[in-house]
Design a protein around this motif. Sequence first.
Motif, PDB file in Angstrom:
ATOM      1  N   SER A 115       0.806  -1.216   0.000  1.00  0.00           N
ATOM      2  CA  SER A 115       0.000   0.000   0.000  1.00  0.00           C
ATOM      3  C   SER A 115       0.843   1.272   0.000  1.00  0.00           C
ATOM      4  N   GLU A 116       2.136   1.136   0.003  1.00  0.00           N
ATOM      5  CA  GLU A 116       2.982   2.320   0.008  1.00  0.00           C
ATOM      6  C   GLU A 116       2.793   3.102  -1.283  1.00  0.00           C
ATOM      7  N   ASN A 117       2.622   4.402  -1.153  1.00  0.00           N
ATOM      8  CA  ASN A 117       2.431   5.276  -2.301  1.00  0.00           C
ATOM      9  C   ASN A 117       3.603   6.235  -2.418  1.00  0.00           C
ATOM     10  N   SER A 118       3.835   6.644  -3.608  1.00  0.00           N
ATOM     11  CA  SER A 118       4.871   7.627  -3.850  1.00  0.00           C
ATOM     12  C   SER A 118       4.239   8.854  -4.467  1.00  0.00           C
ATOM     13  N   THR A 119       4.682  10.018  -4.024  1.00  0.00           N
ATOM     14  CA  THR A 119       4.190  11.252  -4.614  1.00  0.00           C
ATOM     15  C   THR A 119       5.109  11.723  -5.731  1.00  0.00           C
ATOM     16  N   GLY A 120       6.153  10.982  -5.966  1.00  0.00           N
ATOM     17  CA  GLY A 120       7.084  11.356  -7.016  1.00  0.00           C
ATOM     18  C   GLY A 120       6.523  11.056  -8.402  1.00  0.00           C
ATOM     19  N   PHE A 121       6.934  11.828  -9.366  1.00  0.00           N
ATOM     20  CA  PHE A 121       6.532  11.605 -10.744  1.00  0.00           C
ATOM     21  C   PHE A 121       7.634  12.108 -11.658  1.00  0.00           C
ATOM     22  N   SER A 122       7.590  11.634 -12.873  1.00  0.00           N
ATOM     23  CA  SER A 122       8.527  12.098 -13.885  1.00  0.00           C
ATOM     24  C   SER A 122       7.810  13.139 -14.738  1.00  0.00           C
ATOM     25  N   ILE A 123       8.508  14.171 -15.101  1.00  0.00           N
ATOM     26  CA  ILE A 123       7.904  15.215 -15.928  1.00  0.00           C
ATOM     27  C   ILE A 123       7.453  14.633 -17.272  1.00  0.00           C
ATOM     28  N   GLN A 124       8.099  13.561 -17.718  1.00  0.00           N
ATOM     29  CA  GLN A 124       7.716  12.917 -18.974  1.00  0.00           C
ATOM     30  C   GLN A 124       6.307  12.324 -18.897  1.00  0.00           C
ATOM     31  N   GLU A 125       5.833  12.010 -17.697  1.00  0.00           N
ATOM     32  CA  GLU A 125       4.489  11.451 -17.514  1.00  0.00           C
ATOM     33  C   GLU A 125       3.389  12.483 -17.738  1.00  0.00           C
ATOM     34  N   LEU A 126       3.736  13.741 -17.860  1.00  0.00           N
ATOM     35  CA  LEU A 126       2.732  14.788 -17.988  1.00  0.00           C
ATOM     36  C   LEU A 126       2.178  14.916 -19.407  1.00  0.00           C
ATOM     37  N   ALA A 127       2.806  14.302 -20.389  1.00  0.00           N
ATOM     38  CA  ALA A 127       2.298  14.376 -21.764  1.00  0.00           C
ATOM     39  C   ALA A 127       0.891  13.800 -21.800  1.00  0.00           C
ATOM     40  N   GLY A 128      -0.026  14.569 -22.390  1.00  0.00           N
ATOM     41  CA  GLY A 128      -1.420  14.146 -22.479  1.00  0.00           C
ATOM     42  C   GLY A 128      -2.293  14.661 -21.351  1.00  0.00           C
ATOM     43  N   ARG A 129      -1.705  15.249 -20.337  1.00  0.00           N
ATOM     44  CA  ARG A 129      -2.467  15.772 -19.192  1.00  0.00           C
ATOM     45  C   ARG A 129      -3.068  17.135 -19.513  1.00  0.00           C
ATOM     46  N   ILE A 130      -4.138  17.439 -18.803  1.00  0.00           N
ATOM     47  CA  ILE A 130      -4.818  18.717 -18.947  1.00  0.00           C
ATOM     48  C   ILE A 130      -4.288  19.655 -17.862  1.00  0.00           C
ATOM     49  N   GLY A 131      -4.088  20.907 -18.210  1.00  0.00           N
ATOM     50  CA  GLY A 131      -3.617  21.891 -17.255  1.00  0.00           C
ATOM     51  C   GLY A 131      -4.281  23.234 -17.493  1.00  0.00           C
ATOM     52  N   GLU A 132      -3.853  24.210 -16.703  1.00  0.00           N
ATOM     53  CA  GLU A 132      -4.379  25.570 -16.832  1.00  0.00           C
ATOM     54  C   GLU A 132      -3.219  26.546 -16.822  1.00  0.00           C
ATOM     55  N   VAL A 133      -3.274  27.512 -17.729  1.00  0.00           N
ATOM     56  CA  VAL A 133      -2.218  28.506 -17.827  1.00  0.00           C
ATOM     57  C   VAL A 133      -2.331  29.450 -16.631  1.00  0.00           C
ATOM     58  N   GLU A 152       3.782  29.793 -17.598  1.00  0.00           N
ATOM     59  CA  GLU A 152       3.669  28.763 -16.576  1.00  0.00           C
ATOM     60  C   GLU A 152       2.305  28.093 -16.673  1.00  0.00           C
ATOM     61  N   VAL A 153       2.311  26.778 -16.436  1.00  0.00           N
ATOM     62  CA  VAL A 153       1.090  25.990 -16.495  1.00  0.00           C
ATOM     63  C   VAL A 153       0.966  25.190 -15.200  1.00  0.00           C
ATOM     64  N   MET A 154      -0.267  25.105 -14.679  1.00  0.00           N
ATOM     65  CA  MET A 154      -0.539  24.290 -13.499  1.00  0.00           C
ATOM     66  C   MET A 154      -1.186  22.990 -13.966  1.00  0.00           C
ATOM     67  N   VAL A 155      -0.605  21.859 -13.561  1.00  0.00           N
ATOM     68  CA  VAL A 155      -1.102  20.538 -13.941  1.00  0.00           C
ATOM     69  C   VAL A 155      -1.375  19.753 -12.658  1.00  0.00           C
ATOM     70  N   ARG A 156      -2.494  19.065 -12.620  1.00  0.00           N
ATOM     71  CA  ARG A 156      -2.844  18.242 -11.457  1.00  0.00           C
ATOM     72  C   ARG A 156      -2.113  16.904 -11.572  1.00  0.00           C
ATOM     73  N   VAL A 157      -1.355  16.564 -10.528  1.00  0.00           N
ATOM     74  CA  VAL A 157      -0.641  15.295 -10.458  1.00  0.00           C
ATOM     75  C   VAL A 157      -0.996  14.649  -9.135  1.00  0.00           C
ATOM     76  N   GLY A 158      -1.684  13.532  -9.186  1.00  0.00           N
ATOM     77  CA  GLY A 158      -2.126  12.876  -7.957  1.00  0.00           C
ATOM     78  C   GLY A 158      -3.117  13.753  -7.234  1.00  0.00           C
ATOM     79  N   ALA A 159      -2.839  14.052  -5.985  1.00  0.00           N
ATOM     80  CA  ALA A 159      -3.741  14.866  -5.175  1.00  0.00           C
ATOM     81  C   ALA A 159      -3.290  16.317  -5.072  1.00  0.00           C
ATOM     82  N   SER A 160      -2.305  16.696  -5.866  1.00  0.00           N
ATOM     83  CA  SER A 160      -1.808  18.070  -5.761  1.00  0.00           C
ATOM     84  C   SER A 160      -1.632  18.692  -7.143  1.00  0.00           C
ATOM     85  N   ASN A 161      -1.477  19.994  -7.147  1.00  0.00           N
ATOM     86  CA  ASN A 161      -1.211  20.732  -8.375  1.00  0.00           C
ATOM     87  C   ASN A 161       0.271  21.075  -8.430  1.00  0.00           C
TER      88      ASN A 161
END
Length: 177
Positions: A98-116, A127-136
């Motif tokens: 059940s261990e979770n990681s909050t880490g991510f690779s910037i390469q994983e953001l392709a295809g994600r929706i964000g807001e300028v 600058e763009v804000m993208v939601r990753v997991g439970a945070s922006n």
Amino acid sequence: MEALFWGCLVGGILFAVVTVLLGDILSGAIDGVLDFLSVDFLNPMVLASFITVFGGAGIMLGNYTELTSWLQIILAMLAALVISILLYFGYVRPMENSENSTGFSIQELAGRIGEVTIPLPALGYGEVMVRVGASNTMHIASSFDKQPIAAGVRVVVVEVADGVLRVSELEERKGEM
């Protein structure tokens, strides 16, 4: 034989108390010591529970039965083994999975929706804000289409190049949101 059982029971209880009080310090100090064994069920919690249950079961068998010493040892070991297996499969293994990681690779953001958040000029950076997991998360971005994009506009990350999100304005169809 009773001294062996009492020693295991007291030792297991002391280990539990010390682990609760100094667990983080000890974890850092002995981190990786048993890695050469690379066996999952040789977890310190499982080993300590085995020793503690062995001692407690041995004391109870000695006080409440008329069994021989060898039979007491065998039954105490079986009881400790059963409890340790239950502990491993009922608690330790599910917690490891059940261990979770909050880490991510910037390469994983392709295809994600964000807001300028900071407007993107046609040939510059914003600058763009993208939601990753439970945070922006905020990232440097540029316009993929070489068109200016105003703040507050929803965008899609087309690609990631050199640590910069290349985004395009999100065209939403009627009825979707």
